[in-house]
Every structure is written in structure tokens, then in C-alpha cells.
Scaffold this active site. Sequence first.
Site: not given
Length: 371
Positions: A317, A199, A180, A197
Amino acid sequence: MAKDLIYLDNQATTPLAPEVFDAMVPWLRDNFGNPHSAHVMGRKAAAVVEVAREQVASLLPKGGSVLFTGSATEAINLGFGAVQAMKAQGRNKIIVLDSEHAAVRDTALSHEAHGFIVERHPVGSDGIVSLEQLSMSIDDKTALVAAMLVNNEIGVIQPVEAIAELAHAKGALMLCDVVQGYGRVDIPDNIDMAAISAHKIYGPKGIGALWIRDGIDPPPIIHGGGQEQGIRSGTLSPALCAGFGQAAVLGLECHDSDAAHIQTLADRALNYFADWTINGSTDQRYMGNLNIRRDGLDVARLMSDVRGVAFSAGSACASGSGRPSHVLGALGLEPTEIKSSIRLGFGRYNSLDDIERASQIINTAVEVQLA
Ligand code: PLP
């Protein structure tokens, strides 16, 4: 995406940047060569993979290499394998923060079956780890400490550089889930492994990477043709690599404008949601993530009432399992507070108008519910 849907779930995934789409198309449509083939098509495909590797690496520390994987989850699983060599040196303890993503937490816990003791280290009510407490936990039996840069649920930023120093002082490795934070928050130079990551940075789904400091050799978890330095077998997708590389280039180019834009959106949102309480630290955070709660709110009901905004319930979650968030639990929130929390995630392609309309829609539904 439905034209009237406002997308505020940029921590779950981000839209594909148009430049990324353009970078991928030739490798899907025109050159379908296998990057591991020796002929001209293969060599061209291999070249685009290597360019992408450099582009992705440009946002990561020097002195290591980037291995492409299918996701950050795979990268984390791969990186954790480094503990096996540490165990041979008598190190059988793994420490992860209690607020880690399931990809880290569950990977760590899976090592219990292989004789490791896994400590889920607490974080404070602001979501930040106490370095003093952590230093007391890390000992000369510790193989690896894992801590994330930016929390996916609450956006708080951990003091990763200091955590890596503490780990190294006791001879342990430090793995950082930077999913993030990559391209948004500075990544400290002293970490040993980092998982990313595509995406989450306006790139395609289906590709991630593990950055490994030179000299660290996690054993393969996928066996086969020996691609990716013999550590991660399987034919790479040049299109996905090209898209990931272009997303990284944009991350660098748009770094300042993205940061300013996100701050503007967050400032506006904080105004509109002034009656709400922010979950987690208010200053040590990435502003594109606003996790907030309203007393008495039933978020499950809010989510079914609000159809025009894509956002996350703070109480579920990421997998949508409906399990109460272990991250909000780690902050010490009561179950009722967890059930009254939402996460709004802003990104490059959101406008102030999105924030204004989404806040009107959400706040109106909340007022009706709480009336
Ligand atoms: N770590 C964090 C902090 C995430 O937000 C995510 C995605 O939700 C992951 C790991 C897993 O990433 P991927 O979807 O590439 O497996």
C-alpha cells in the site's frame, strides 16, 4: 532527484511545476504576513489566499465552497463529520467502496466507535462498482456513500455521477475522493463533498482542500482561532495556497495537452509491456496509471534489482507498509498475482525516452528473474 533516476510514481506524488514554485516564492521570501492579520501585509496575504481559493474552485462544481486543509486525508476526515447530523435523523450506515484509499476506508471505519455500521462495498474484477448491487445496499438508514473518482492504485474511474444519484435517491450524502482525478477527469456536479490534494497535481505537499456543497456543515475537527469559516482553525500558509492555486490554473490550461501527452506515453508503455496483464478495467481508466502483472514475478526482488526507476509495487500500500494491496485483493486477485504486480504512473514531465528506458530496465530485470 538523481539525474539518472526515471520517475514513474506520479500517483504517489508529482514533481513541483516550475510555475508553482515561482508563484510560491514571494510568499515565502518577501511577504511573510499572517493572512488573518488586519494590517496591510495581512490583507495582501489574505488576498492571495482568496485568489487561490477561486483558482482551486474553478475545477470543482458550482454551489459550494473550498476549505483549505493540510492534506486530502484531513479533508476526508473533516467531510465525514457530516454524518453526525445525519445520525440525529436516524441514519447510522456508511457505505464506502472496498477499493477506497485508506484515507476514506479507515476514516469510515473509525465511525464504528460512534455507533455507525460501515459497509465496505465490493467492486467487480475490473475494479468498478456494480450500480445495481450498490442500489440494493443504499437504504434510508444510509448517511453517506463514499466513492473515489480515479483509483490511486489501478487508475479505474468509478461512475460517480450515478453513485451520487443513488445516494441522493435515498437521502444520503455522497463524498468523493477526487485526489487522483482533479484536473484530469470531469468531476460530476451532483456530489456533496470532494477532497483534493495539491501534491498530486504538481503543487506543494502540505495542503489539500475539502469542497463542500452549500448547506452541508461538517463540525470542526481542529479547534482554535476559527479560520476557514470556523470549520478548520489554524493559520493558513499563503505560499502553499498560492502554489495550490497556480497548480489548479495549470491543470486547466494544460488539461488537453496533458491528456494527449499521457495517452502518448501510455500507448508506448502498453507496447513495451504487451506481455503483461493490466489490473482493472482497460477502458474505464485514467491512462496515467498502468497497474500490470507478470506471472511468477517477485516484485519485492524486482524493486531491489531495479534502482534506476522510481515505481510502486502493486503489492504494497502507499504507506510502504508491505501489507498486500487491499485494492488488488478487492478485484479478486490471488496473493501470488498481487505479489507480481507493479504500478507505473506517468505525468506531465515524463518523456517517451523515460518510458523506453524504464521499460527496457524493468523488462530486462524481469527476464533475468524469470529465466
Ligand atoms: N486519496 C487518494 C486517492 C490518494 O491517492 C491520496 C494520496 O496518496 C490521498 C487520498 C491522501 O492525500 P494526502 O497525501 O493529501 O493526504
